[in-house]
Design a protein around this motif. Structure first.
Motif, PDB file in Angstrom:
ATOM      1  N   ALA A 138      32.300 -20.827 -55.607  1.00  0.00           N
ATOM      2  CA  ALA A 138      31.532 -20.197 -56.680  1.00  0.00           C
ATOM      3  C   ALA A 138      32.406 -19.991 -57.907  1.00  0.00           C
ATOM      4  N   GLN A 139      33.680 -19.666 -57.678  1.00  0.00           N
ATOM      5  CA  GLN A 139      34.589 -19.482 -58.805  1.00  0.00           C
ATOM      6  C   GLN A 139      34.840 -20.787 -59.550  1.00  0.00           C
ATOM      7  N   LEU A 140      34.865 -21.900 -58.827  1.00  0.00           N
ATOM      8  CA  LEU A 140      35.016 -23.203 -59.478  1.00  0.00           C
ATOM      9  C   LEU A 140      33.864 -23.461 -60.442  1.00  0.00           C
ATOM     10  N   PHE A 141      32.660 -23.153 -60.000  1.00  0.00           N
ATOM     11  CA  PHE A 141      31.504 -23.360 -60.862  1.00  0.00           C
ATOM     12  C   PHE A 141      31.560 -22.439 -62.077  1.00  0.00           C
ATOM     13  N   MET A 142      31.993 -21.196 -61.895  1.00  0.00           N
ATOM     14  CA  MET A 142      32.096 -20.276 -63.023  1.00  0.00           C
ATOM     15  C   MET A 142      33.137 -20.748 -64.029  1.00  0.00           C
TER      16      MET A 142
END
Length: 210
Positions: A138-142
């Motif tokens: 999820a952090q990669l997408f953010m």
């Protein structure tokens, strides 16, 4: 009054020739910009395919209603730029340019509010809390979300600056009619590109997978 006695810049011998060259240069520039954002969009979709759970978690926390309002602002600003192209009379052109610029500023203000909310929630890159996410991807997408939207915001800021510059130049009467028409067309093309990029970014980042 807008001056009309200027001659085309060298090596051009006619205004039509100079305007065609400006169009070609602008279209090449716009193509390079589209490829840059296209690469980011392709990465976003690849990330969705490889990490659907993480992307779904990140997208669920985005403020899509604010983004929807921003989409309305940007679409309306493109309409005003189209009206400026069709206005003809300098006073009316300035009127529509100012309206489009104000909507662009509102877009940036709403985006700033959105970033502020995400900072408070601890999800914006640079302010993110690793423990916030159940799925690390999820952090990669953010990270991708922040890069894409911040880069787009810079383009909106440039578009607003160009529109206000032309607004000021038309008011002072420092441009020949052919110069004013060419600059208005180039700025309008750039504005529509920025709008078109957002139309693709909005569903890619905010809606798909929600």
């Amino acid at each position: 009054m807008i001056r009309s006695d200027e001659k085309p810049a060298e090596p051009f011998v006619a205004w039509a020739q100079q305007r065609d060259a400006a169009r070609l240069g602008m279209w090449l520039f716009l193509a390079s910009e589209a490829m840059m954002f296209g690469s980011l969009i392709m990465v976003a979709w690849l990330l969705r395919l490889q990490h659907p759970d993480g992307v779904a978690e990140a997208v669920a926390g985005l403020h899509h209603w604010l983004a929807s309002g921003n989409t309305f602002l940007l679409l309306t600003s493109s309409l005003l730029m189209t009206l400026a192209m069709a206005a003809g009379e300098p006073r009316r052109v300035r009127h529509w340019l100012l309206g489009a610029s104000l909507l662009g500023v509102l877009f940036l203000g709403c985006k700033g509010i959105e970033y502020g909310l995400e900072i408070q929630e601890g999800v914006l890159p640079g302010f993110a809390q690793a423990s916030h996410w159940q799925v690390p991807s999820a952090q990669l997408f953010m990270n991708l979300y922040f890069i894409a939207t911040a880069l787009h915001g810079v383009h909106v800021l440039v578009a607003v600056g160009l529109a206000l510059w032309l607004y000021r130049s038309l008011g002072r009467g420092t441009l020949a009619a052919h110069q004013a028409d060419t600059r208005l067309e180039m700025i309008s093309l750039y504005w529509h590109l920025v709008d078109g990029i957002w139309i693709v970014l909005f569903p890619t980042l905010y809606l798909v997978g929600r």
